[in-house]
Write a protein that holds these residues in place. Structure first.
Motif, PDB file in Angstrom:
ATOM      1  N   ARG A   1       4.663  -5.154   2.359  1.00 39.71           N
ATOM      2  CA  ARG A   1       4.060  -6.253   3.122  1.00 39.71           C
ATOM      3  C   ARG A   1       2.928  -6.871   2.305  1.00 39.71           C
ATOM      4  O   ARG A   1       2.300  -6.181   1.496  1.00 39.71           O
ATOM      5  CB  ARG A   1       3.524  -5.749   4.455  1.00 39.71           C
ATOM      6  N   ASP A   2       2.678  -8.143   2.560  1.00 39.78           N
ATOM      7  CA  ASP A   2       1.562  -8.798   1.877  1.00 39.78           C
ATOM      8  C   ASP A   2       0.256  -8.458   2.603  1.00 39.78           C
ATOM      9  O   ASP A   2       0.264  -7.734   3.600  1.00 39.78           O
ATOM     10  CB  ASP A   2       1.792 -10.307   1.750  1.00 39.78           C
ATOM     11  N   ALA A   3      -0.853  -8.986   2.118  1.00 41.61           N
ATOM     12  CA  ALA A   3      -2.164  -8.656   2.681  1.00 41.61           C
ATOM     13  C   ALA A   3      -2.279  -9.064   4.147  1.00 41.61           C
ATOM     14  O   ALA A   3      -3.034  -8.458   4.911  1.00 41.61           O
ATOM     15  CB  ALA A   3      -3.271  -9.315   1.861  1.00 41.61           C
ATOM     16  N   ALA A   4      -1.501 -10.072   4.561  1.00 36.35           N
ATOM     17  CA  ALA A   4      -1.534 -10.529   5.955  1.00 36.35           C
ATOM     18  C   ALA A   4      -0.578  -9.743   6.842  1.00 36.35           C
ATOM     19  O   ALA A   4      -0.547  -9.940   8.052  1.00 36.35           O
ATOM     20  CB  ALA A   4      -1.193 -12.017   6.018  1.00 36.35           C
ATOM     21  N   GLY A   5       0.219  -8.859   6.247  1.00 34.51           N
ATOM     22  CA  GLY A   5       1.147  -8.039   7.019  1.00 34.51           C
ATOM     23  C   GLY A   5       2.562  -8.573   7.095  1.00 34.51           C
ATOM     24  O   GLY A   5       3.417  -7.978   7.735  1.00 34.51           O
ATOM     25  N   ALA A   6       2.835  -9.686   6.421  1.00 31.41           N
ATOM     26  CA  ALA A   6       4.191 -10.246   6.423  1.00 31.41           C
ATOM     27  C   ALA A   6       5.066  -9.512   5.410  1.00 31.41           C
ATOM     28  O   ALA A   6       4.600  -9.136   4.331  1.00 31.41           O
ATOM     29  CB  ALA A   6       4.137 -11.734   6.076  1.00 31.41           C
ATOM     30  N   PRO A   7       6.354  -9.285   5.740  1.00 24.99           N
ATOM     31  CA  PRO A   7       7.248  -8.614   4.793  1.00 24.99           C
ATOM     32  C   PRO A   7       7.431  -9.444   3.527  1.00 24.99           C
ATOM     33  O   PRO A   7       7.422 -10.674   3.584  1.00 24.99           O
ATOM     34  CB  PRO A   7       8.565  -8.489   5.559  1.00 24.99           C
ATOM     35  N   VAL A   8       7.575  -8.754   2.396  1.00 23.95           N
ATOM     36  CA  VAL A   8       7.755  -9.415   1.104  1.00 23.95           C
ATOM     37  C   VAL A   8       9.195  -9.183   0.639  1.00 23.95           C
ATOM     38  O   VAL A   8       9.583  -8.050   0.356  1.00 23.95           O
ATOM     39  CB  VAL A   8       6.762  -8.874   0.057  1.00 23.95           C
ATOM     40  N   ALA A   9       9.972 -10.250   0.576  1.00 17.53           N
ATOM     41  CA  ALA A   9      11.353 -10.169   0.087  1.00 17.53           C
ATOM     42  C   ALA A   9      11.362 -10.260  -1.439  1.00 17.53           C
ATOM     43  O   ALA A   9      10.532 -10.943  -2.035  1.00 17.53           O
ATOM     44  CB  ALA A   9      12.180 -11.306   0.673  1.00 17.53           C
ATOM     45  N   GLY A  10      12.271  -9.531  -2.066  1.00 12.91           N
ATOM     46  CA  GLY A  10      12.435  -9.607  -3.513  1.00 12.91           C
ATOM     47  C   GLY A  10      11.406  -8.856  -4.322  1.00 12.91           C
ATOM     48  O   GLY A  10      11.340  -9.010  -5.536  1.00 12.91           O
ATOM     49  N   ALA A  11      10.600  -8.011  -3.689  1.00  7.14           N
ATOM     50  CA  ALA A  11       9.598  -7.219  -4.416  1.00  7.14           C
ATOM     51  C   ALA A  11      10.277  -6.036  -5.097  1.00  7.14           C
ATOM     52  O   ALA A  11      11.219  -5.455  -4.568  1.00  7.14           O
ATOM     53  CB  ALA A  11       8.518  -6.717  -3.459  1.00  7.14           C
ATOM     54  N   ARG A  12       9.788  -5.672  -6.265  1.00  7.97           N
ATOM     55  CA  ARG A  12      10.336  -4.551  -7.035  1.00  7.97           C
ATOM     56  C   ARG A  12       9.467  -3.322  -6.797  1.00  7.97           C
ATOM     57  O   ARG A  12       8.272  -3.339  -7.095  1.00  7.97           O
ATOM     58  CB  ARG A  12      10.353  -4.925  -8.518  1.00  7.97           C
ATOM     59  N   VAL A  13      10.083  -2.256  -6.270  1.00  7.33           N
ATOM     60  CA  VAL A  13       9.391  -0.990  -6.020  1.00  7.33           C
ATOM     61  C   VAL A  13       9.969   0.036  -6.988  1.00  7.33           C
ATOM     62  O   VAL A  13      11.194   0.231  -7.037  1.00  7.33           O
ATOM     63  CB  VAL A  13       9.576  -0.518  -4.562  1.00  7.33           C
TER      64      VAL A  13
END
Length: 99
Positions: free
Chosen positions: A16-28
């Motif tokens: 999630r980003d700093a505002a709590g929204a899900p982040v699509a396409g992030a590499r973990v």
């Protein structure tokens, strides 16, 4: 060729980003673990979810670096107290918040 051994567990979570929204396409990716790890990463889906198979029991560090910041988490895989879970991979939760 012999089959690959079953994973010790599956690490599932969300980014999630700093505002709590899900982040699509992030590499973990794995940053550290109990065994040498290949350069393996999961890419989050449209709801920020990911899953990574942990090859051995132990402590893993996950990292996510995206335009919105960096996040990391440490999780322990294995050592379940559930005797009925023998031979079954364990699911572990790891949620990351970029900031």
């Amino acid at each position: 060729m012999s089959p690959s051994p079953a994973p010790a567990g599956v690490i599932r979570g969300t980014v999630r980003d700093a505002a709590g929204a899900p982040v699509a396409g992030a590499r973990v990716a794995f940053a550290a673990g109990p065994v040498p790890l290949p350069d393996i990463a999961a890419v989050t889906d449209g709801e920020g979810r990911f899953a990574l198979a942990a090859p051995a029991e132990g402590t893993y560090t996950l990292v996510c670096r995206e335009a919105g910041g960096t996040a990391s988490a440490q999780v322990r895989v294995g050592g379940t107290a559930d005797p009925g879970a023998a031979g079954r991979p364990e699911d572990v939760r790891a949620d990351l918040r970029l900031g």
